[in-house]
Design a protein around this motif. Structure first.
Motif, PDB file in Angstrom:
ATOM      1  N   VAL A  19       0.837  -1.204   0.000  1.00  0.00           N
ATOM      2  CA  VAL A  19       0.000   0.000   0.000  1.00  0.00           C
ATOM      3  C   VAL A  19       0.865   1.245   0.000  1.00  0.00           C
ATOM      4  CG1 VAL A  19      -1.651   1.358   1.349  1.00  0.00           C
ATOM      5  CG2 VAL A  19      -1.971  -1.120   1.123  1.00  0.00           C
ATOM      6  N   VAL A  20       1.847   1.275   0.896  1.00  0.00           N
ATOM      7  CA  VAL A  20       2.712   2.455   1.017  1.00  0.00           C
ATOM      8  C   VAL A  20       3.506   2.677  -0.268  1.00  0.00           C
ATOM      9  CG1 VAL A  20       4.673   3.446   2.249  1.00  0.00           C
ATOM     10  CG2 VAL A  20       2.840   2.316   3.522  1.00  0.00           C
ATOM     11  N   ARG A  21       4.062   1.597  -0.826  1.00  0.00           N
ATOM     12  CA  ARG A  21       4.860   1.724  -2.042  1.00  0.00           C
ATOM     13  C   ARG A  21       4.001   2.079  -3.251  1.00  0.00           C
ATOM     14  NH1 ARG A  21      10.033   0.052  -1.322  1.00  0.00           N
ATOM     15  NH2 ARG A  21      10.444  -1.079   0.624  1.00  0.00           N
ATOM     16  N   GLY A  22       2.711   1.869  -3.154  1.00  0.00           N
ATOM     17  CA  GLY A  22       1.822   2.209  -4.258  1.00  0.00           C
ATOM     18  C   GLY A  22       1.447   3.681  -4.324  1.00  0.00           C
ATOM     19  N   LEU A  23       1.849   4.461  -3.328  1.00  0.00           N
ATOM     20  CA  LEU A  23       1.526   5.880  -3.316  1.00  0.00           C
ATOM     21  C   LEU A  23       2.452   6.664  -4.238  1.00  0.00           C
ATOM     22  CD1 LEU A  23       1.037   6.418   0.530  1.00  0.00           C
ATOM     23  CD2 LEU A  23      -0.759   6.196  -1.199  1.00  0.00           C
ATOM     24  N   ASP A  24       1.928   7.691  -4.872  1.00  0.00           N
ATOM     25  CA  ASP A  24       2.782   8.588  -5.640  1.00  0.00           C
ATOM     26  C   ASP A  24       3.621   9.425  -4.671  1.00  0.00           C
ATOM     27  OD1 ASP A  24       1.534  11.354  -5.162  1.00  0.00           O
ATOM     28  OD2 ASP A  24      -0.196  10.165  -5.794  1.00  0.00           O
ATOM     29  N   PRO A  25       4.686  10.057  -5.140  1.00  0.00           N
ATOM     30  CA  PRO A  25       5.577  10.789  -4.233  1.00  0.00           C
ATOM     31  C   PRO A  25       4.887  11.847  -3.396  1.00  0.00           C
ATOM     32  CG  PRO A  25       6.636  10.490  -6.360  1.00  0.00           C
ATOM     33  CD  PRO A  25       5.217  10.031  -6.523  1.00  0.00           C
ATOM     34  N   TRP A  26       3.873  12.499  -3.940  1.00  0.00           N
ATOM     35  CA  TRP A  26       3.194  13.572  -3.204  1.00  0.00           C
ATOM     36  C   TRP A  26       2.431  13.014  -2.011  1.00  0.00           C
ATOM     37  CZ3 TRP A  26       4.328  18.479  -4.644  1.00  0.00           C
ATOM     38  CH2 TRP A  26       5.004  18.608  -5.856  1.00  0.00           C
TER      39      TRP A  26
END
Length: 235
Positions: A149-156
């Motif tokens: 889940v965390v790694r799926g977030l965009d940088p923003w």
């Protein structure tokens, strides 16, 4: 630092948005041009700069700080940011409950448990509850799912999550804020439940009050940052 500009505007440049001070783009601490992915975020940052008086109050420009963190530090420092956030899986505040007094135990269950239930519904991750202050092991499957889940977030949104998690002490609350299901004012009440309970019992403490004021402002900025990012964006 004295205010060195008169006019604050926004402009679309190469698919992103910039905030201009007297026609010149804001630069980050690393001297990069500050670009943001949405007009709403550019406008919110522009308001921060426009509201400054003769002396710039840099610490008060929380949206600017979040945005410059993305531009200056990601993607180069994305992996450390992910690992720092994931460190909270085994120490998430919501999982560690008091054994007494009974009214605090009840309040923690009423306020904290719904967010652990939300995590399970949203991401199929069930975190256990303990009545101890010592860090406990969390099932590898839960760790792996949250890592995805965390790694799926965009940088923003990763920067927003990192800020929310470190502010609240809870990965669960941070995810709820990034998913825009937990408003900033409620996030404060949930995160500070124990502290507010102590205030009820023993009265206000000036240092605690100052911390609460700063935390409210930080969470409000994070909530505004996430709202301004919609719809989902990439770097």
């Amino acid at each position: 630092m004295k205010r060195f500009y008169k006019n604050v505007t926004t402009a679309a440049v190469d698919g992103n948005w910039q905030v201009l001070l007297d026609g010149k783009p804001i630069r980050t601490p690393m001297r990069r041009v500050l670009h943001v992915p949405t007009l709403a975020l550019a406008q919110a940052i522009a308001i921060e700069w426009d509201l400054q008086g003769e002396e710039l109050q840099v610490p008060a420009m929380r949206l600017t700080r979040l945005a410059t963190t993305v531009v200056d530090l990601l993607p180069e420092r994305q992996e450390p940011a992910v690992l720092q956030v994931m460190d909270y899986v085994g120490t998430d505040m919501l999982c560690y409950r008091a054994s007494s007094p009974s009214d605090l135990v009840r309040r923690q269950d009423e306020v904290w448990q719904p967010w652990l239930d939300w995590l399970e519904r949203a991401f199929d991750v069930r975190l256990p509850v303990f009545q101890t202050m010592l860090p406990q092991e969390v099932a590898p499957q839960a760790q792996e799912r949250l890592d995805r889940v965390v790694r799926g977030l965009d940088p923003w949104r990763l920067v927003a999550l990192h800020a929310a998690v470190t502010a609240t002490g809870s990965l669960v609350l941070g995810l709820a804020m990034v998913e825009a299901v937990l408003p900033a004012d409620e996030a404060f009440l949930v995160a500070e439940l124990d502290s507010l309970y102590q205030v009820e019992q023993w009265g206000e403490d000036p240092e605690v009050t100052r911390r609460h004021v700063a935390l409210r402002a930080d969470l409000e900025a994070i909530g505004q940052f996430v709202t301004a990012l919609a719809p989902p964006v990439g770097m």
